[in-house]
Design a protein around this motif. Structure first.
Motif, PDB file in Angstrom:
ATOM      1  N   ILE A 177       1.322  -1.098   0.090  1.00 53.44           N
ATOM      2  CA  ILE A 177       0.288  -0.055  -0.304  1.00 53.44           C
ATOM      3  C   ILE A 177       1.067   1.121  -0.042  1.00 53.44           C
ATOM      4  CG2 ILE A 177      -1.773  -1.247   1.526  1.00 53.44           C
ATOM      5  CD1 ILE A 177      -1.156   0.346   3.458  1.00 53.44           C
ATOM      6  N   THR A 178      -0.235   2.492  -1.060  1.00 49.09           N
ATOM      7  CA  THR A 178       1.263   3.710  -0.621  1.00 49.09           C
ATOM      8  C   THR A 178      -0.160   5.054   0.069  1.00 49.09           C
ATOM      9  OG1 THR A 178       2.282   2.285  -2.740  1.00 49.09           O
ATOM     10  CG2 THR A 178       2.703   5.503  -2.588  1.00 49.09           C
ATOM     11  N   TRP A 179       0.430   5.772   0.750  1.00 47.48           N
ATOM     12  CA  TRP A 179       0.294   6.638   0.871  1.00 47.48           C
ATOM     13  C   TRP A 179       0.189   8.104   0.514  1.00 47.48           C
ATOM     14  CZ3 TRP A 179       0.402   3.372   4.811  1.00 47.48           C
ATOM     15  CH2 TRP A 179       0.036   3.256   6.077  1.00 47.48           C
ATOM     16  N   TYR A 180      -0.761   8.520  -0.868  1.00 49.39           N
ATOM     17  CA  TYR A 180      -0.560   9.608  -1.755  1.00 49.39           C
ATOM     18  C   TYR A 180      -1.104  11.140  -0.605  1.00 49.39           C
ATOM     19  CZ  TYR A 180       0.125   7.059  -6.237  1.00 49.39           C
ATOM     20  OH  TYR A 180       0.443   6.174  -7.323  1.00 49.39           O
ATOM     21  N   LYS A 181      -0.118  11.863  -1.795  1.00 48.99           N
ATOM     22  CA  LYS A 181      -0.176  13.622  -1.390  1.00 48.99           C
ATOM     23  C   LYS A 181      -1.489  13.604  -2.583  1.00 48.99           C
ATOM     24  CE  LYS A 181       4.920  14.307  -1.709  1.00 48.99           C
ATOM     25  NZ  LYS A 181       5.768  15.168  -2.792  1.00 48.99           N
ATOM     26  N   LYS A 182      -2.125  15.021  -2.039  1.00 48.47           N
ATOM     27  CA  LYS A 182      -3.170  15.369  -2.328  1.00 48.47           C
ATOM     28  C   LYS A 182      -3.590  16.563  -2.755  1.00 48.47           C
ATOM     29  CE  LYS A 182      -5.866  15.616   2.327  1.00 48.47           C
ATOM     30  NZ  LYS A 182      -4.557  14.871   2.688  1.00 48.47           N
ATOM     31  N   ASP A 183      -4.219  16.713  -3.327  1.00 44.70           N
ATOM     32  CA  ASP A 183      -4.566  18.292  -4.759  1.00 44.70           C
ATOM     33  C   ASP A 183      -5.209  19.149  -3.749  1.00 44.70           C
ATOM     34  OD1 ASP A 183      -7.006  18.131  -4.850  1.00 44.70           O
ATOM     35  OD2 ASP A 183      -6.220  17.381  -7.299  1.00 44.70           O
ATOM     36  N   GLU A 184      -6.048  20.520  -4.157  1.00 48.49           N
ATOM     37  CA  GLU A 184      -6.880  21.529  -2.912  1.00 48.49           C
ATOM     38  C   GLU A 184      -8.153  21.161  -3.131  1.00 48.49           C
ATOM     39  OE1 GLU A 184      -6.408  23.140  -6.993  1.00 48.49           O
ATOM     40  OE2 GLU A 184      -5.024  21.840  -5.438  1.00 48.49           O
ATOM     41  N   ASN A 185      -8.562  19.777  -4.131  1.00 48.22           N
ATOM     42  CA  ASN A 185      -9.718  19.194  -3.849  1.00 48.22           C
ATOM     43  C   ASN A 185      -9.639  17.921  -3.661  1.00 48.22           C
ATOM     44  OD1 ASN A 185     -11.066  21.356  -5.817  1.00 48.22           O
ATOM     45  ND2 ASN A 185      -9.935  20.503  -7.547  1.00 48.22           N
ATOM     46  N   GLY A 186      -8.319  17.331  -2.695  1.00 51.59           N
ATOM     47  CA  GLY A 186      -8.709  16.402  -1.997  1.00 51.59           C
ATOM     48  C   GLY A 186      -8.810  15.282  -2.946  1.00 51.59           C
ATOM     49  N   LEU A 187      -7.732  15.245  -4.291  1.00 51.77           N
ATOM     50  CA  LEU A 187      -7.351  13.932  -4.909  1.00 51.77           C
ATOM     51  C   LEU A 187      -6.526  13.903  -4.736  1.00 51.77           C
ATOM     52  CD1 LEU A 187     -10.180  15.207  -8.084  1.00 51.77           C
ATOM     53  CD2 LEU A 187     -10.956  13.817  -5.843  1.00 51.77           C
ATOM     54  N   PRO A 188      -5.831  12.752  -5.175  1.00 54.05           N
ATOM     55  CA  PRO A 188      -4.870  12.084  -5.018  1.00 54.05           C
ATOM     56  C   PRO A 188      -3.726  12.652  -6.400  1.00 54.05           C
ATOM     57  CG  PRO A 188      -5.883  10.273  -6.177  1.00 54.05           C
ATOM     58  CD  PRO A 188      -6.771  11.371  -4.963  1.00 54.05           C
ATOM     59  N   THR A 189      -2.625  12.698  -5.676  1.00 52.21           N
ATOM     60  CA  THR A 189      -1.419  13.634  -6.715  1.00 52.21           C
ATOM     61  C   THR A 189      -0.819  12.151  -7.433  1.00 52.21           C
ATOM     62  OG1 THR A 189      -0.859  14.939  -5.154  1.00 52.21           O
ATOM     63  CG2 THR A 189      -1.830  15.746  -6.340  1.00 52.21           C
ATOM     64  N   ALA A 190       0.141  12.184  -6.309  1.00 52.60           N
ATOM     65  CA  ALA A 190       1.820  11.567  -6.303  1.00 52.60           C
ATOM     66  C   ALA A 190       2.157  10.735  -4.825  1.00 52.60           C
ATOM     67  CB  ALA A 190       2.953  12.680  -6.734  1.00 52.60           C
ATOM     68  N   PRO A 191       2.941   9.521  -4.473  1.00 52.78           N
ATOM     69  CA  PRO A 191       3.382   9.000  -3.292  1.00 52.78           C
ATOM     70  C   PRO A 191       3.970  10.304  -3.206  1.00 52.78           C
ATOM     71  CG  PRO A 191       3.632   7.485  -4.746  1.00 52.78           C
ATOM     72  CD  PRO A 191       3.460   8.659  -6.424  1.00 52.78           C
ATOM     73  N   GLU A 192       3.180   9.623  -1.011  1.00 59.11           N
ATOM     74  CA  GLU A 192       4.244  10.791  -0.679  1.00 59.11           C
ATOM     75  C   GLU A 192       5.414  10.204  -0.085  1.00 59.11           C
ATOM     76  OE1 GLU A 192       1.969  11.070   2.916  1.00 59.11           O
ATOM     77  OE2 GLU A 192       0.691  13.495   2.502  1.00 59.11           O
ATOM     78  N   GLU A 193       5.615   9.106  -0.474  1.00 62.12           N
ATOM     79  CA  GLU A 193       6.959   8.393   0.546  1.00 62.12           C
ATOM     80  C   GLU A 193       6.777   6.219  -0.561  1.00 62.12           C
ATOM     81  OE1 GLU A 193       4.750   6.777   4.678  1.00 62.12           O
ATOM     82  OE2 GLU A 193       6.656   8.507   4.126  1.00 62.12           O
ATOM     83  N   SER A 194       7.765   5.850   0.048  1.00 65.26           N
ATOM     84  CA  SER A 194       7.658   4.171  -0.917  1.00 65.26           C
ATOM     85  C   SER A 194       6.781   4.082  -0.423  1.00 65.26           C
ATOM     86  CB  SER A 194       9.074   3.788  -0.551  1.00 65.26           C
ATOM     87  OG  SER A 194       9.742   3.712   0.417  1.00 65.26           O
ATOM     88  N   ALA A 195       6.617   2.642  -1.118  1.00 60.75           N
ATOM     89  CA  ALA A 195       5.427   1.446  -0.226  1.00 60.75           C
ATOM     90  C   ALA A 195       5.339   0.856   0.977  1.00 60.75           C
ATOM     91  CB  ALA A 195       5.125   0.169  -1.356  1.00 60.75           C
ATOM     92  N   THR A 196       4.773   0.464   2.134  1.00 53.87           N
ATOM     93  CA  THR A 196       4.308   0.048   3.371  1.00 53.87           C
ATOM     94  C   THR A 196       4.051  -1.309   1.710  1.00 53.87           C
ATOM     95  OG1 THR A 196       3.708   1.531   3.957  1.00 53.87           O
ATOM     96  CG2 THR A 196       3.621  -0.633   5.380  1.00 53.87           C
ATOM     97  N   LYS A 197       5.220  -2.471   2.987  1.00 55.35           N
ATOM     98  CA  LYS A 197       5.087  -4.214   1.886  1.00 55.35           C
ATOM     99  C   LYS A 197       4.527  -4.834   3.510  1.00 55.35           C
ATOM    100  CE  LYS A 197       7.943  -3.408  -1.706  1.00 55.35           C
ATOM    101  NZ  LYS A 197       9.176  -3.714  -2.415  1.00 55.35           N
ATOM    102  N   PHE A 198       3.838  -5.274   3.089  1.00 53.50           N
ATOM    103  CA  PHE A 198       3.638  -6.632   4.115  1.00 53.50           C
ATOM    104  C   PHE A 198       3.709  -7.793   3.988  1.00 53.50           C
ATOM    105  CE2 PHE A 198       0.332  -3.539   3.716  1.00 53.50           C
ATOM    106  CZ  PHE A 198       0.139  -2.612   5.581  1.00 53.50           C
ATOM    107  N   THR A 199       4.574  -8.810   4.021  1.00 53.15           N
ATOM    108  CA  THR A 199       4.830 -10.487   3.920  1.00 53.15           C
ATOM    109  C   THR A 199       4.880 -11.451   4.896  1.00 53.15           C
ATOM    110  OG1 THR A 199       6.942  -9.361   5.296  1.00 53.15           O
ATOM    111  CG2 THR A 199       7.052  -8.906   2.416  1.00 53.15           C
ATOM    112  N   LEU A 200       4.866 -12.260   4.336  1.00 52.27           N
ATOM    113  CA  LEU A 200       4.412 -13.726   5.227  1.00 52.27           C
ATOM    114  C   LEU A 200       2.894 -13.682   5.822  1.00 52.27           C
ATOM    115  CD1 LEU A 200       7.581 -14.305   7.006  1.00 52.27           C
ATOM    116  CD2 LEU A 200       6.840 -15.042   4.901  1.00 52.27           C
ATOM    117  N   PRO A 201       1.825 -13.657   4.802  1.00 48.99           N
ATOM    118  CA  PRO A 201       0.658 -13.442   5.565  1.00 48.99           C
ATOM    119  C   PRO A 201      -0.228 -15.568   6.061  1.00 48.99           C
ATOM    120  CG  PRO A 201       1.064 -13.815   2.972  1.00 48.99           C
ATOM    121  CD  PRO A 201       2.219 -13.679   4.103  1.00 48.99           C
ATOM    122  N   LEU A 202       0.070 -15.394   6.990  1.00 44.52           N
ATOM    123  CA  LEU A 202      -0.927 -16.270   7.773  1.00 44.52           C
ATOM    124  C   LEU A 202      -2.708 -16.294   7.674  1.00 44.52           C
ATOM    125  CD1 LEU A 202       1.695 -18.107   9.488  1.00 44.52           C
ATOM    126  CD2 LEU A 202       1.628 -18.412   7.100  1.00 44.52           C
TER     127      LEU A 202
END
Length: 254
Positions: free
Chosen positions: A213-238
């Protein structure tokens, strides 16, 4: 570490053994596995494996970096293990166990189930006490993603004033975006939304759960524009249909 090994042993044993509000009208409600949701949202749950499959699961575990998150889905008791500390919720209180005092710098009461909610999307949006409202589509790079706002009845959970907005692919019904507010500290409603893009998914024994999952920056209308940072990764699901002992979720005795 002992708790992580115990969980792995149990899972291995089991494996070897086998924004604009619109009222949701009655004609737009669907029954899914004896649960009632807005028709489109019901299709989102089905796309991700189905509510019935989700509710049969007893234990969910996943890694976020060095953190091993283990959750009892029926009680929402939780343990997060790391090399330097553990924290958890035993059903009554949140606890913290550190090898060296002061190692953990966050708010354990806020953090213990934070990433569980992000990881368990969209299924946590089928919990009891939820109110669904159809909202305007989210637009990103010319594509419209229909959505629903999820709010909670009073006194439901730790932050009943939190709001979520889920957006999905109009053709496949796969979840694509999440907007959410944070009211844990203020205990007041907020119109300030954060935005997450659900980039990648993984089939975990029939449930489609996020692997990135990736957090995104948003514009003045609250719409996503570009990633804020690198993706958060989840591994080893059980996932397991076998419960863990109550003692697993208690603070270790030193």
């Amino acid at each position: 570490m002992k708790k992580v090994l115990l969980l792995l042993m149990i899972v291995i044993a089991v494996s070897c053994k086998n924004e604009t509000k619109k009222e949701v009208k009655k004609e737009n409600i669907i029954e899914v596995d004896k649960n009632y949701f807005p028709t489109e949202l019901g299709k989102v749950f089905e796309k991700h494996g189905g509510i019935n499959t989700w509710r049969k699961v007893q234990i969910l575990s996943f890694n976020k970096g060095e953190e091993v998150h283990t959750v009892d889905l029926q009680s929402r008791r939780t343990v997060i293990n790391t090399p330097k500390y553990s924290l958890g919720f035993n059903g009554k209180e949140v606890w913290l166990d550190e090898e060296v005092a002061g190692t953990y710098k966050g708010n354990s009461a806020f953090y213990y189930n934070l990433y569980f909610y992000f990881y368990a999307m969209p299924f946590v949006l089928a919990d009891n006490g939820i109110i669904y409202e159809k909202i305007d589509a989210l637009v990103f790079e010319g594509v419209k993603y229909p959505g629903y706002k999820i709010s909670y009845k009073a006194n439901v959970g730790n932050s009943s004033d939190d709001n979520y907005m889920i957006y999905y692919n109009s053709e496949t019904y796969q979840m694509e975006w999440l907007k959410y507010t944070v009211t844990f500290n203020s205990k007041e409603t907020s119109n300030k939304f954060n935005i997450i893009r659900y980039n990648k998914w993984k089939n975990v024994n029939g449930l489609i759960l996020p692997s990135e999952i990736t957090w995104y920056k948003k514009d003045e209308n609250g719409l996503p524009t570009a990633p804020e940072e690198s993706a958060t990764k989840f591994t080893l699901p059980l996932i397991s249909q076998v419960k863990l002992a109550d003692s697993f979720f208690e603070k270790p005795k030193n």
